[in-house]
Design an enzyme around this catalytic site. Structure first.
Site, mmCIF file in Angstrom:
data_model
loop_
_atom_site.group_PDB
_atom_site.id
_atom_site.type_symbol
_atom_site.label_atom_id
_atom_site.label_comp_id
_atom_site.label_asym_id
_atom_site.label_seq_id
_atom_site.Cartn_x
_atom_site.Cartn_y
_atom_site.Cartn_z
ATOM 1 N N GLU A 48 8.392 20.407 -24.150
ATOM 2 C CA GLU A 48 7.627 20.650 -22.910
ATOM 3 C C GLU A 48 8.077 21.966 -22.250
ATOM 4 O OE1 GLU A 48 5.140 18.604 -22.393
ATOM 5 O OE2 GLU A 48 5.738 16.693 -23.308
ATOM 6 N N HIS A 90 -1.143 18.876 -26.644
ATOM 7 C CA HIS A 90 -1.177 17.430 -26.437
ATOM 8 C C HIS A 90 -2.362 16.735 -27.102
ATOM 9 C CE1 HIS A 90 2.180 18.066 -23.838
ATOM 10 N NE2 HIS A 90 2.240 16.803 -23.495
ATOM 11 N N ASN A 100 -1.904 20.381 -20.903
ATOM 12 C CA ASN A 100 -2.188 19.601 -22.117
ATOM 13 C C ASN A 100 -2.095 20.438 -23.392
ATOM 14 O OD1 ASN A 100 -2.637 17.226 -20.707
ATOM 15 N ND2 ASN A 100 -4.750 17.803 -20.256
ATOM 16 N N ARG A 103 0.818 -1.229 0.000
ATOM 17 C CA ARG A 103 0.000 0.000 0.000
ATOM 18 C C ARG A 103 0.849 1.275 0.000
ATOM 19 N NH1 ARG A 103 -2.737 -3.084 3.507
ATOM 20 N NH2 ARG A 103 -4.582 -4.069 2.606
ATOM 21 N N ARG A 123 -4.750 22.549 -14.059
ATOM 22 C CA ARG A 123 -3.678 21.614 -14.418
ATOM 23 C C ARG A 123 -3.820 21.155 -15.878
ATOM 24 N NH1 ARG A 123 -1.182 16.754 -10.728
ATOM 25 N NH2 ARG A 123 0.184 15.869 -12.312
ATOM 26 N N LYS A 134 5.256 24.127 -13.876
ATOM 27 C CA LYS A 134 4.463 22.926 -13.569
ATOM 28 C C LYS A 134 4.083 22.905 -12.090
ATOM 29 C CE LYS A 134 3.497 18.173 -14.191
ATOM 30 N NZ LYS A 134 3.653 16.938 -14.911
ATOM 31 N N HIS A 165 -0.935 13.800 -29.046
ATOM 32 C CA HIS A 165 -1.273 12.395 -28.815
ATOM 33 C C HIS A 165 -1.840 11.763 -30.076
ATOM 34 C CE1 HIS A 165 -1.644 13.126 -24.224
ATOM 35 N NE2 HIS A 165 -0.472 12.602 -24.514
ATOM 36 N N LYS A 223 1.936 11.995 -10.674
ATOM 37 C CA LYS A 223 1.243 10.960 -11.449
ATOM 38 C C LYS A 223 2.224 9.843 -11.778
ATOM 39 C CE LYS A 223 -2.139 13.617 -14.133
ATOM 40 N NZ LYS A 223 -2.488 13.958 -15.529
ATOM 41 N N GLU A 226 -6.089 17.489 -11.054
ATOM 42 C CA GLU A 226 -6.497 17.827 -12.422
ATOM 43 C C GLU A 226 -8.004 18.007 -12.582
ATOM 44 O OE1 GLU A 226 -4.258 15.904 -15.521
ATOM 45 O OE2 GLU A 226 -5.594 16.672 -17.063
ATOM 46 N N HIS A 278 6.939 11.304 -28.479
ATOM 47 C CA HIS A 278 5.975 12.175 -27.814
ATOM 48 C C HIS A 278 6.334 13.662 -27.969
ATOM 49 C CE1 HIS A 278 3.142 13.517 -24.764
ATOM 50 N NE2 HIS A 278 4.126 14.166 -24.172
HETATM 51 N N1 LIG Z 1 3.809 11.113 -14.910
HETATM 52 C C1 LIG Z 1 3.628 12.178 -15.637
HETATM 53 O O1 LIG Z 1 3.058 13.171 -15.194
HETATM 54 C C2 LIG Z 1 4.141 12.196 -17.036
HETATM 55 C C3 LIG Z 1 4.229 13.401 -17.752
HETATM 56 C C4 LIG Z 1 4.773 13.381 -19.027
HETATM 57 C C5 LIG Z 1 5.229 12.184 -19.578
HETATM 58 N N2 LIG Z 1 5.124 11.019 -18.857
HETATM 59 C C6 LIG Z 1 5.615 9.751 -19.393
HETATM 60 O O2 LIG Z 1 7.011 9.854 -19.590
HETATM 61 C C7 LIG Z 1 7.414 8.903 -20.571
HETATM 62 C C8 LIG Z 1 8.416 9.558 -21.503
HETATM 63 O O3 LIG Z 1 9.562 9.881 -20.755
HETATM 64 P P1 LIG Z 1 10.945 10.284 -21.449
HETATM 65 O O4 LIG Z 1 10.685 11.246 -22.521
HETATM 66 O O5 LIG Z 1 11.878 10.647 -20.356
HETATM 67 O O6 LIG Z 1 11.374 8.942 -22.201
HETATM 68 P P2 LIG Z 1 12.179 7.650 -21.718
HETATM 69 O O7 LIG Z 1 12.023 7.402 -20.289
HETATM 70 O O8 LIG Z 1 11.797 6.560 -22.661
HETATM 71 O O9 LIG Z 1 13.705 8.058 -22.003
HETATM 72 C C9 LIG Z 1 14.134 8.267 -23.329
HETATM 73 C C10 LIG Z 1 15.385 7.457 -23.638
HETATM 74 O O10 LIG Z 1 16.518 8.067 -23.014
HETATM 75 C C11 LIG Z 1 17.242 7.108 -22.238
HETATM 76 N N3 LIG Z 1 17.886 7.863 -21.167
HETATM 77 C C12 LIG Z 1 17.344 8.330 -20.029
HETATM 78 N N4 LIG Z 1 18.206 9.112 -19.379
HETATM 79 C C13 LIG Z 1 19.344 9.125 -20.095
HETATM 80 C C14 LIG Z 1 20.596 9.777 -19.947
HETATM 81 N N5 LIG Z 1 20.846 10.611 -18.936
HETATM 82 N N6 LIG Z 1 21.552 9.538 -20.875
HETATM 83 C C15 LIG Z 1 21.292 8.725 -21.947
HETATM 84 N N7 LIG Z 1 20.121 8.121 -22.159
HETATM 85 C C16 LIG Z 1 19.158 8.317 -21.242
HETATM 86 C C17 LIG Z 1 16.174 6.133 -21.838
HETATM 87 O O11 LIG Z 1 16.743 4.893 -21.454
HETATM 88 C C18 LIG Z 1 15.350 6.034 -23.119
HETATM 89 O O12 LIG Z 1 15.979 5.193 -24.053
HETATM 90 C C19 LIG Z 1 6.137 8.433 -21.258
HETATM 91 O O13 LIG Z 1 5.840 7.130 -20.831
HETATM 92 C C20 LIG Z 1 5.073 9.404 -20.759
HETATM 93 O O14 LIG Z 1 3.795 8.817 -20.675
HETATM 94 C C21 LIG Z 1 4.598 11.022 -17.612
HETATM 95 ZN ZN LIG Z 2 3.974 15.807 -22.807
#
Ligand SMILES: NC(=O)c1ccc[n+]([C@@H]2O[C@H](COP(=O)([O-])OP(=O)(O)OC[C@H]3O[C@@H](n4cnc5c(N)ncnc54)[C@H](O)[C@@H]3O)[C@@H](O)[C@H]2O)c1
Ligand SMILES: [Zn+2]
Length: 364
Positions: free
Chosen positions: A180, A252, A249, A116, A245, A231, A256, A138, A241, A268
């Site tokens: 972003e 987005h 988007n 939990r 918040r 943010k 998306h 999130k 949200e 993305h």
């Molecule tokens: N929780 C939230 O509020 C929220 C908001 C926006 C996006 N997201 C999520 O985030 C994800 C996308 O995240 P992202 O853009 O960071 O992509 P990602 O986590 O896939 O990272 C991108 C690539 O970079 C590599 N990487 C990471 N750090 C590195 C570094 N320092 N040096 C070299 N390589 C590195 C990773 O292994 C991967 O191959 C999606 O799943 C999306 O849904 C969540």
């Molecule tokens: Zn985004």
């Protein structure tokens, strides 16, 4: 440098300091986060930073999951739970998530649900995860039927950002995170928007990066707190949200849909970059803003190297169809975050399909 985030469950800090990775153990100890430490990372990041992590947290149990959005899934959560049991994690312990947004969402969801909920520290390593996904609480995973369909709100105990790790991030991922940052500028901070534009002035930031990366990363480090603050302000005002918040988007709804219609060939951030242009053009078309704002959005996304056009095989009708399955389109009514000006986002419902299609046509 530290930023505070007030949440319904209390306050936590976001620390932004070059070299923080080397002091990870000390930083956790200082905050009393010193039970069983389980560090979750992925195989790509482990190959780059495994030794540094080992030096900083010699006692930690390490779980390295495979890299990729397809592993942001319940099967991975199951494997993580098995490891938690095996290494004896209990409610006095802490999970440290070291990686990009995929890793942070996945590890965060495991921490939110195991027993939990156990404590979580986020250590984001991509630009996107630093300015976006690690802030706001999130966490979650995808289902085969759609992205982010299973999740929770889980506030971390602390977010630790070492900007030095951005130096190993592939340029394309840096551009995606920058989409972003631009979004944050457009929503609430014109100065941030202008600084991003300055940072990416000609000849081209890729050349700039190759010839002399240091000044680029130093300037980028200065932009991080400013972008994160946008943010923070929105999630503090609206943690679950219900209203403002949703301004996050911006770009987005288009983004998306482009991601989905391209079969996730578009990243993305690339889709969001073009989505920002689309949102600005739709705003102008509906008489909400002038053409100067549209030109500024086009200029900045171009300077950063984000795509300016749809691929030939992406047709506007298919993108519109993908958009109308958006979970934020309540009861089929279209819903867009648009701009009345720089720093003036607004929510607009019931936009005519013909206006949206016209904007998509203009992006071909
Ligand atoms: N929780 C939230 O509020 C929220 C908001 C926006 C996006 N997201 C999520 O985030 C994800 C996308 O995240 P992202 O853009 O960071 O992509 P990602 O986590 O896939 O990272 C991108 C690539 O970079 C590599 N990487 C990471 N750090 C590195 C570094 N320092 N040096 C070299 N390589 C590195 C990773 O292994 C991967 O191959 C999606 O799943 C999306 O849904 C969540
Ligand atoms: Zn985004």
């Amino acid at each position: 440098m530290a930023l505070g985030v007030d949440t319904p469950e209390g306050r936590y800090e976001i620390i932004i300091e070059p070299g923080l990775l080397g002091r990870l153990g000390t930083e956790l100890d200082r905050r009393g986060l010193s039970g069983r430490v389980v560090l979750i990372t992925n195989t790509t990041v482990a190959a780059l930073y495994g030794e540094a992590l080992e030096r900083a947290l010699p006692e930690a149990a390490v779980i390295a999951i495979p890299d990729g959005e397809q592993y942001k899934a319940l099967d991975t959560i199951r494997l993580i739970y098995d490891q938690f049991v095996e290494v004896g994690l209990d409610r006095s312990g802490i999970v440290v998530a070291f990686g990009g947004g995929v890793l942070g969402d996945t590890a965060g969801f495991a921490a939110a649900t195991y027993m939990r909920g156990v404590s979580l520290a986020q250590m984001p390593t991509t630009l996107l995860s630093m300015v976006d996904s690690s802030v706001g609480g999130k966490v979650g995973v995808d289902l085969p039927q759609g992205k982010n369909l299973v999740g929770a709100f889980k506030q971390p105990k602390v977010v630790l950002i070492d900007p030095e790790v951005l130096q190993t991030l592939p340029g394309r991922e840096l551009q995606c995170g920058m989409a972003e940052v631009i979004k944050h500028g457009l929503i609430a901070d014109e100065g941030l928007f202008n600084e991003v534009l300055d940072l990416h002035q000609p000849p081209n930031w890729f050349d700039y990066q190759v010839q002399n990366p240091r000044p680029y990363f130093e300037a980028l480090t200065r932009l991080l707190p400013r972008s994160i603050q946008v943010k923070i302000n929105l999630v503090e005002e609206d943690p679950f949200e219900h209203n403002v918040r949703a301004f996050l988007n911006l770009g987005h709804t288009f983004g998306h849909a482009v991601e989905q219609a391209s079969g996730y060939r578009w990243l993305h951030g690339q889709a969001v970059g073009l989505g920002l242009v689309a949102a600005a053009r739709l705003s102008q078309r509906l008489g909400l803003c002038d053409s100067a704002l549209v030109e500024r959005v086009e200029a900045i996304t171009q300077a950063v190297g984000l795509p300016q056009h749809l691929d030939d095989d992406l047709n506007p009708d298919a993108i519109y169809a993908a958009m109308s399955t958006d979970k934020k389109w309540r009861g089929g009514r279209s819903r867009f975050v648009l701009l009345e000006g720089m720093g003036k986002p607004t929510m607009v419902e019931n936009v005519a399909q013909s206006d949206v299609i016209a904007v998509l046509e203009s992006l071909k």
